[in-house]
Design an enzyme around this catalytic site. Structure first.
Site, mmCIF file in Angstrom:
data_model
loop_
_atom_site.group_PDB
_atom_site.id
_atom_site.type_symbol
_atom_site.label_atom_id
_atom_site.label_comp_id
_atom_site.label_asym_id
_atom_site.label_seq_id
_atom_site.Cartn_x
_atom_site.Cartn_y
_atom_site.Cartn_z
ATOM 1 C CE1 TYR A 160 35.475 33.667 49.530
ATOM 2 C CE2 TYR A 160 33.473 34.918 49.933
ATOM 3 C CZ TYR A 160 34.775 34.850 49.472
ATOM 4 O OH TYR A 160 35.362 35.970 48.986
ATOM 5 C CG HIS A 217 32.993 32.571 47.052
ATOM 6 N ND1 HIS A 217 34.166 31.881 46.864
ATOM 7 C CD2 HIS A 217 33.279 33.852 46.776
ATOM 8 C CE1 HIS A 217 35.122 32.713 46.496
ATOM 9 N NE2 HIS A 217 34.612 33.915 46.433
HETATM 10 MG MG MG Z 1 32.398 37.630 45.847
#
Ligand code: MG
Length: 408
Positions: A160, A217
């Site tokens: 991420y 995330h």
């Molecule tokens: Mg964020």
């Protein structure tokens, strides 16, 4: 005073910004932002089909009653689509209110509590060396806080918020080749083994003054998150963001029992009822809602006030997930909020973006300085907007190596 027209525009430079312009019979207009990443046509339709027909003829000064009308008036309440649409209306009404009063919005909230609001940038690298170079570039530009995301050795895809090896692009994660998403592969064990040392390497290289943030995330289970938080404690993070999926609010209890690392959560929340328990039980340190899909200024301000009672500070979700109109609204809240923490800030000041949304808001030395112009202090160039239209896009989806769907 009456609302005579309300127009919706979808598009922008590299983003599908959803911009609302509410026009009154006195010539004063207000701007709002209903951008909802990768679902932009839906708040636009909610505005067009349900809210705008009701707005025509309403008194724009009654922003509280109009908020309640649209929120309480719907039997099926809340959700990011409706709240983004209501949020855009609310921002535009506050913009009109400020212009009527001849005051910047922060003065209507109670005046400035600070001159500049601390922001953080996104540093990212496909590997640790690239991450160090990225952090160094932001530090050289005067940033005092950076979120750091790094590629994991052996991880099949980048992870991420990690820059793509070829394009170096880690912030504009929407893929505009269509609405069928790319697939990323996630491996929690590799992440948990590698990331604490990578974060510590950044701390050692850049010293104790730099505020370092990290975004998980939503990828960890409660036990994994507690273990990870313990392991990164020596880094002295400014915050650990979204360690667990946001729906499971009790998950943070285990983390709290095992670590003092500051926790930030809430960028996907769209009402006070999704975060009041987290705030009241003091399970978080920063609340990450955005004015856009948390119902505009009226509702976000209620969340900020509740957070203040519990020593929870603000850390609003930032552009370019929202347009510069939301950034302006948040800049006014940031200037006022006694419990302000930090503001997420991704590069907005491109010539194309400034041409579409002219303003005197400015970023300098790692601080965001709010404009003193009446209202939101931002404009929208409708002729410039003709250059843009909606482009279908998607963010990736995440699977484990065996194919199991995981949290994006
Ligand atoms: Mg964020």
């Amino acid at each position: 005073m009456k609302i005579t027209d309300a127009r919706i525009f979808v598009g922008g430079p590299g983003k599908n910004y959803v911009t609302l312009k509410i026009v009154t019979d006195q010539g004063i207009y207000g701007l709002g932002d209903a951008t909802l990443n990768n679902r932009e046509t839906l708040p636009a339709a909610y505005l067009r089909d349900y809210l705008v027909p009701n707005l025509i003829g309403m008194d724009p000064r009654r922003s509280e009653d109009i908020w309640q009308f649209f929120y309480r008036g719907a039997y099926f309440r809340g959700g990011p689509i409706a709240m983004a649409a209501i949020g855009a209306v609310d921002m535009a009404l506050w913009d009109i209110k400020g212009k009527l009063a001849g005051l910047p919005l922060y003065d209507l909230f109670g005046g400035k509590s600070r001159d500049g609001a601390l922001v953080y940038a996104h540093a990212t690298g496909a590997d640790l060396q690239a991450l160090m170079d990225s952090v160094a570039r932001y530090v050289a530009q005067g940033y005092k806080a950076v979120r750091v995301q790094c590629g994991i050795p052996g991880m099949p895809t980048a992870g991420y918020g990690v820059a793509d090896k070829e394009t170096g692009d880690g912030d504009f994660i929407t893929d505009f080749s269509g609405i069928r998403p790319k697939v990323e592969i996630w491996d929690t064990d590799r992440y948990m083994r590698y990331m604490p040392d990578a974060l510590m390497a950044v701390r050692e290289r850049f010293g104790p003054e730099l505020k370092i943030l990290h975004d998980v995330h939503h990828r960890l289970t409660p036990r994994e998150a507690a273990s990870f938080a313990k392991s990164v404690e020596p880094v002295g993070l400014y915050w650990l963001e979204d360690p667990t999926p946001a729906e499971d609010q009790g998950a943070l209890r285990l983390l709290r029992q095992h670590s003092t690392v500051p926790v930030a959560i809430g960028e996907v929340f769209n009402s006070i009822w999704q975060c009041n328990r987290l705030i009241e039980e003091e399970l978080i340190d920063f609340i990450r809602v955005a004015v856009t899909y948390a119902g505009g200024i009226t509702h976000a301000k209620r969340i900020v006030d509740l957070a203040g009672l519990h020593n929870v500070r603000t850390g609003f979700h930032g552009a370019p997930s929202h347009s510069p109109v939301s950034m302006a609204a948040q800049a006014h809240l940031n200037a006022w909020a006694p419990n302000f923490g930090i503001q997420e800030y991704l590069v907005l000041g491109t010539p194309a973006c400034d041409a579409l949304f002219p303003s005197a808001h400015r970023m300098e030395g790692g601080l965001f300085h709010v404009s003193d112009a009446p209202g939101l202090g931002i404009d929208f160039d409708e002729r410039e907007a003709e250059r843009y239209s909606y482009s279908p896009g998607s963010h990736p989806v995440v699977r484990l190596e065996d194919g199991t769907m995981w949290n994006y």
